[in-house]
Design a protein around this motif. Structure first.
Motif, PDB file in Angstrom:
ATOM      1  N   GLU A 143     -10.719   0.667 -10.677  1.00 32.42           N
ATOM      2  CA  GLU A 143      -9.252   0.691 -10.720  1.00 32.42           C
ATOM      3  C   GLU A 143      -8.786   1.779 -11.680  1.00 32.42           C
ATOM      4  OE1 GLU A 143      -6.623  -3.061 -10.546  1.00 32.42           O
ATOM      5  OE2 GLU A 143      -6.454  -2.383 -12.631  1.00 32.42           O
ATOM      6  N   PRO A 144      -8.767   3.028 -11.231  1.00 30.68           N
ATOM      7  CA  PRO A 144      -8.242   4.099 -12.091  1.00 30.68           C
ATOM      8  C   PRO A 144      -6.758   3.874 -12.357  1.00 30.68           C
ATOM      9  CG  PRO A 144      -8.565   4.898  -9.857  1.00 30.68           C
ATOM     10  CD  PRO A 144      -9.153   3.517  -9.899  1.00 30.68           C
ATOM     11  N   ASP A 145      -6.245   4.480 -13.410  1.00 31.96           N
ATOM     12  CA  ASP A 145      -4.831   4.293 -13.755  1.00 31.96           C
ATOM     13  C   ASP A 145      -3.912   4.874 -12.683  1.00 31.96           C
ATOM     14  OD1 ASP A 145      -5.373   2.959 -16.135  1.00 31.96           O
ATOM     15  OD2 ASP A 145      -5.584   4.831 -17.243  1.00 31.96           O
ATOM     16  N   PHE A 146      -4.243   6.084 -12.225  1.00 33.96           N
ATOM     17  CA  PHE A 146      -3.399   6.745 -11.223  1.00 33.96           C
ATOM     18  C   PHE A 146      -4.264   7.582 -10.284  1.00 33.96           C
ATOM     19  CE2 PHE A 146      -1.109   6.600 -15.276  1.00 33.96           C
ATOM     20  CZ  PHE A 146       0.004   5.850 -14.921  1.00 33.96           C
ATOM     21  N   ILE A 147      -3.749   7.795  -9.076  1.00 34.97           N
ATOM     22  CA  ILE A 147      -4.322   8.775  -8.156  1.00 34.97           C
ATOM     23  C   ILE A 147      -3.180   9.653  -7.656  1.00 34.97           C
ATOM     24  CG2 ILE A 147      -5.218   9.088  -5.818  1.00 34.97           C
ATOM     25  CD1 ILE A 147      -7.179   6.941  -6.241  1.00 34.97           C
ATOM     26  N   LEU A 148      -3.392  10.960  -7.727  1.00 34.45           N
ATOM     27  CA  LEU A 148      -2.437  11.903  -7.145  1.00 34.45           C
ATOM     28  C   LEU A 148      -2.913  12.228  -5.735  1.00 34.45           C
ATOM     29  CD1 LEU A 148      -1.954  14.368 -10.157  1.00 34.45           C
ATOM     30  CD2 LEU A 148      -0.579  12.367  -9.552  1.00 34.45           C
ATOM     31  N   ASP A 149      -2.188  11.724  -4.757  1.00 37.07           N
ATOM     32  CA  ASP A 149      -2.557  11.936  -3.352  1.00 37.07           C
ATOM     33  C   ASP A 149      -1.732  13.107  -2.819  1.00 37.07           C
ATOM     34  OD1 ASP A 149      -3.515  11.718  -0.833  1.00 37.07           O
ATOM     35  OD2 ASP A 149      -2.808   9.670  -0.463  1.00 37.07           O
ATOM     36  N   LEU A 150      -2.308  14.309  -2.946  1.00 32.56           N
ATOM     37  CA  LEU A 150      -1.601  15.529  -2.581  1.00 32.56           C
ATOM     38  C   LEU A 150      -2.033  16.005  -1.199  1.00 32.56           C
ATOM     39  CD1 LEU A 150      -2.066  17.288  -6.036  1.00 32.56           C
ATOM     40  CD2 LEU A 150      -0.248  15.714  -5.332  1.00 32.56           C
ATOM     41  N   ASN A 151      -1.309  16.950  -0.659  1.00 34.46           N
ATOM     42  CA  ASN A 151      -1.613  17.433   0.700  1.00 34.46           C
ATOM     43  C   ASN A 151      -3.014  18.037   0.806  1.00 34.46           C
ATOM     44  OD1 ASN A 151       0.870  16.690   1.760  1.00 34.46           O
ATOM     45  ND2 ASN A 151       1.836  18.621   1.142  1.00 34.46           N
ATOM     46  N   ASP A 152      -3.387  18.824  -0.208  1.00 44.39           N
ATOM     47  CA  ASP A 152      -4.657  19.549  -0.129  1.00 44.39           C
ATOM     48  C   ASP A 152      -5.747  18.993  -1.030  1.00 44.39           C
ATOM     49  OD1 ASP A 152      -3.329  20.181  -2.404  1.00 44.39           O
ATOM     50  OD2 ASP A 152      -3.774  22.327  -2.356  1.00 44.39           O
ATOM     51  N   SER A 153      -5.455  17.956  -1.800  1.00 41.24           N
ATOM     52  CA  SER A 153      -6.467  17.389  -2.705  1.00 41.24           C
ATOM     53  C   SER A 153      -6.065  15.991  -3.179  1.00 41.24           C
ATOM     54  CB  SER A 153      -6.663  18.308  -3.919  1.00 41.24           C
ATOM     55  OG  SER A 153      -5.465  18.347  -4.690  1.00 41.24           O
ATOM     56  N   MET A 154      -7.046  15.347  -3.814  1.00 39.42           N
ATOM     57  CA  MET A 154      -6.799  14.048  -4.422  1.00 39.42           C
ATOM     58  C   MET A 154      -7.332  14.088  -5.849  1.00 39.42           C
ATOM     59  SD  MET A 154      -7.926  10.241  -3.146  1.00 39.42           S
ATOM     60  CE  MET A 154      -6.853  10.282  -1.713  1.00 39.42           C
ATOM     61  N   VAL A 155      -6.509  13.671  -6.809  1.00 41.97           N
ATOM     62  CA  VAL A 155      -6.863  13.757  -8.223  1.00 41.97           C
ATOM     63  C   VAL A 155      -6.874  12.356  -8.839  1.00 41.97           C
ATOM     64  CG1 VAL A 155      -6.331  14.836 -10.444  1.00 41.97           C
ATOM     65  CG2 VAL A 155      -5.671  15.984  -8.310  1.00 41.97           C
ATOM     66  N   PHE A 168       5.292  11.227 -17.346  1.00 40.71           N
ATOM     67  CA  PHE A 168       4.791  12.602 -17.485  1.00 40.71           C
ATOM     68  C   PHE A 168       4.400  13.172 -16.111  1.00 40.71           C
ATOM     69  CE2 PHE A 168       0.830  15.101 -17.862  1.00 40.71           C
ATOM     70  CZ  PHE A 168       1.281  16.190 -18.596  1.00 40.71           C
ATOM     71  N   LEU A 169       3.715  12.376 -15.296  1.00 45.93           N
ATOM     72  CA  LEU A 169       3.290  12.828 -13.968  1.00 45.93           C
ATOM     73  C   LEU A 169       4.488  13.039 -13.034  1.00 45.93           C
ATOM     74  CD1 LEU A 169       0.179  10.510 -13.437  1.00 45.93           C
ATOM     75  CD2 LEU A 169       0.158  12.966 -13.939  1.00 45.93           C
ATOM     76  N   LEU A 170       5.505  12.209 -13.202  1.00 41.01           N
ATOM     77  CA  LEU A 170       6.696  12.328 -12.348  1.00 41.01           C
ATOM     78  C   LEU A 170       7.475  13.626 -12.605  1.00 41.01           C
ATOM     79  CD1 LEU A 170       8.027   8.662 -12.322  1.00 41.01           C
ATOM     80  CD2 LEU A 170       7.269   9.972 -10.341  1.00 41.01           C
ATOM     81  N   CYS A 171       7.175  14.287 -13.703  1.00 43.68           N
ATOM     82  CA  CYS A 171       7.812  15.581 -13.967  1.00 43.68           C
ATOM     83  C   CYS A 171       7.287  16.656 -13.015  1.00 43.68           C
ATOM     84  CB  CYS A 171       7.555  16.020 -15.413  1.00 43.68           C
ATOM     85  SG  CYS A 171       8.353  14.972 -16.638  1.00 43.68           S
ATOM     86  N   SER A 172       6.087  16.427 -12.450  1.00 43.32           N
ATOM     87  CA  SER A 172       5.457  17.430 -11.583  1.00 43.32           C
ATOM     88  C   SER A 172       5.209  16.942 -10.160  1.00 43.32           C
ATOM     89  CB  SER A 172       4.121  17.882 -12.187  1.00 43.32           C
ATOM     90  OG  SER A 172       4.285  18.373 -13.490  1.00 43.32           O
ATOM     91  N   TYR A 173       5.196  15.614  -9.974  1.00 43.15           N
ATOM     92  CA  TYR A 173       4.872  15.066  -8.657  1.00 43.15           C
ATOM     93  C   TYR A 173       5.903  14.006  -8.270  1.00 43.15           C
ATOM     94  CZ  TYR A 173       0.446  17.134 -10.129  1.00 43.15           C
ATOM     95  OH  TYR A 173      -0.504  17.996 -10.604  1.00 43.15           O
ATOM     96  N   SER A 174       6.006  13.746  -6.976  1.00 44.94           N
ATOM     97  CA  SER A 174       6.940  12.712  -6.503  1.00 44.94           C
ATOM     98  C   SER A 174       6.299  11.334  -6.632  1.00 44.94           C
ATOM     99  CB  SER A 174       7.304  12.973  -5.039  1.00 44.94           C
ATOM    100  OG  SER A 174       6.173  12.741  -4.200  1.00 44.94           O
ATOM    101  N   SER A 175       7.124  10.301  -6.629  1.00 43.12           N
ATOM    102  CA  SER A 175       6.604   8.928  -6.728  1.00 43.12           C
ATOM    103  C   SER A 175       5.733   8.576  -5.531  1.00 43.12           C
ATOM    104  CB  SER A 175       7.765   7.937  -6.850  1.00 43.12           C
ATOM    105  OG  SER A 175       8.640   8.045  -5.739  1.00 43.12           O
ATOM    106  N   GLU A 176       5.976   9.209  -4.376  1.00 45.69           N
ATOM    107  CA  GLU A 176       5.152   8.964  -3.181  1.00 45.69           C
ATOM    108  C   GLU A 176       3.748   9.538  -3.350  1.00 45.69           C
ATOM    109  OE1 GLU A 176       8.226  10.246  -3.003  1.00 45.69           O
ATOM    110  OE2 GLU A 176       9.251   8.429  -2.272  1.00 45.69           O
ATOM    111  N   GLU A 177       3.620  10.568  -4.176  1.00 46.42           N
ATOM    112  CA  GLU A 177       2.308  11.202  -4.374  1.00 46.42           C
ATOM    113  C   GLU A 177       1.479  10.504  -5.450  1.00 46.42           C
ATOM    114  OE1 GLU A 177       3.045  15.891  -3.358  1.00 46.42           O
ATOM    115  OE2 GLU A 177       3.925  15.101  -5.208  1.00 46.42           O
ATOM    116  N   ILE A 178       2.131   9.646  -6.238  1.00 47.25           N
ATOM    117  CA  ILE A 178       1.435   8.969  -7.347  1.00 47.25           C
ATOM    118  C   ILE A 178       1.160   7.516  -6.982  1.00 47.25           C
ATOM    119  CG2 ILE A 178       1.507   8.374  -9.792  1.00 47.25           C
ATOM    120  CD1 ILE A 178       3.636  10.579 -10.133  1.00 47.25           C
TER     121      ILE A 178
END
Length: 423
Positions: A339-351, A305-315
């Motif tokens: 140990e969270p399930d995922f982190i979105l490491d984006l240019n302007d934020s981290m989720v 689901f996340l890969l539909c909006s973000y690249s594998s490098e960002e997840i």
């Protein structure tokens, strides 16, 4: 196996993963007394978020139990479609399996499923695929070892019991010592004998339910192993294997994998991970099962689901951090893993993203627990935002997302639904 009125049973029962199996079967008119030991094992798996299929057998009847995911009403085509989709994702992202801590059997099943006829997928075919993969791995293990089944070990004794080493006996200054050679089995021969016992038991137990090609494969492997290791008579019994410490013979990674495959054939993958006792002895002769951890399957679905909006490098999958714990005297006394399930490491934020295998119908204390854990993770990883992903969310809650607590308007909590069945 009979119902309360004494009639022979050959039925399939469908339950939700949150159901009490004992009560549901009794309500269906089934005498659960002869099934208590098997149902105890299945119930323990269900309470750990496992879904799947079990076949409980006896000489006079069969009960098949299907455990359906809690997020939809049971429909065989829908459930099989859900599993088909799960297999596809697990195979697609098999390079990530170490992060998701997926069961090896499920991973192999997903890989094999890509090669098989997907239209033929059903619960019994999955069970058969599971057995087939284990038989192939057992065969591969014994192919790698030499066929020498005995070796000589010299020893000295006052009495003659074995082949005499004349030269050593003459040279020994203690003339009462008689040097001899004792023939010992190699560890691999001992493992071969265990494997032969298990395969023979597997064929005898399942011959009425397995396809002829699988029975033929099992017999072929049995014959090959028996001939290669020159085993004349198998002395080990199933009860001895399961209770007399034989697992100690499986002391390498390859041998541990062999042990797991042997336990698969006995439908006892979890045997040595749980307490032993007489109650175990009855169940492996009367049941076969195939269970999947629904929460891990959902993690794969959320990753896709996340890969539909973000690249594998960002997840980032399952990133790990530790928070040190100190006493009032400023002495380090421990550390707590995050140990969270995922982190979105984006240019302007981290989720921080957490996948929750729950149905979210209301924002109550259970939701609060989900948020508290996620907020601690966000502090450790210095994340800007948090996201909770559920398989099913009440539409009113979904429309109000993101939400926040009254004293923290800057800390938005994004609530997202990831559909488990794609069109």
């Amino acid at each position: 196996m009979t119902d309360i009125k004494g009639f022979v049973i050959n039925e399939t029962f469908v339950f939700n993963e949150t159901d009490n199996l004992y009560i549901k079967l009794i309500e269906s008119g089934i005498d659960v007394t002869p099934l208590k030991k098997q149902l105890k094992v299945i119930s323990a798996k269900i309470h750990n978020n496992k879904i799947g299929y079990a076949r409980l057998e006896s000489n006079i009847g069969i009960i098949k139990i299907i455990i359906c995911p809690k997020i939809f009403e049971y429909d065989e085509k829908l459930f099989l479609s859900y599993l088909q989709q799960a297999f596809t994702l697990i195979e697609r992202y098999k390079s990530c399996s170490k992060y998701f801590k997926i069961d090896k059997t499920l991973l192999n099943l997903a890989i094999a499923n890509e090669k098989d006829d997907k239209n033929a997928l059903n619960f019994d075919s999955m069970l058969e695929s599971k057995f087939k993969m284990s038989l192939i791995e057992i065969n591969t293990f014994f192919k790698k070892y030499n066929k020498v089944d005995v070796f000589k070990k010299s020893y000295a004794s006052a009495t003659i019991e074995n082949e005499v080493d004349i030269q050593a006996s003459i040279c020994d200054p203690i003339k009462s010592n008689v040097h001899q050679f004792k023939k010992l089995n190699t560890p691999e021969t001992r493992l071969a004998e265990i494997a032969l016992m298990v395969i023979e038991f597997f064929i005898r137990k399942n011959k009425h339910y397995l396809s002829p090609p699988l029975v033929s494969l099992a017999r072929k492997i049995y014959t090959k192993v028996k001939q290669k290791y020159r085993v004349k008579r198998v002395k080990i019994t199933v009860s001895k294997f399961m209770h007399d410490g034989y697992e100690k013979s499986f002391n390498t990674e390859q041998k541990k994998r062999l042990l797991n495959n042997l336990l698969v054939l006995l439908s006892q993958e979890d045997f040595f991970n749980s307490s032993k006792g007489e109650g175990k002895l009855d169940r492996y002769t009367h049941s076969c099962s195939l269970f999947f951890e629904a929460n891990i399957i959902f993690e794969y679905l959320v990753y896709d689901f996340l890969l539909c909006s973000y690249s594998s490098e960002e997840i980032k999958i399952k990133p790990r951090s530790y928070q040190l714990l100190y006493s009032k005297d400023n002495v380090e006394i421990g550390k707590i893993k995050s140990e969270p399930d995922f982190i979105l490491d984006l240019n302007d934020s981290m989720v921080i993203v957490d996948a929750k295998w729950k149905i979210l119908n209301k924002l109550d204390s259970n939701f609060n627990y989900d948020v508290l854990k996620l907020k601690r993770d966000s502090q450790l990883f210095r994340a800007d935002k948090i996201m909770l992903v559920y398989p099913k969310v009440n539409s009113e809650i979904l429309n109000k997302s993101p939400v926040y607590f009254n004293n923290e308007p800057e800390s938005l909590i994004n609530i997202v639904q990831a559909d488990v069945i794609k069109n």
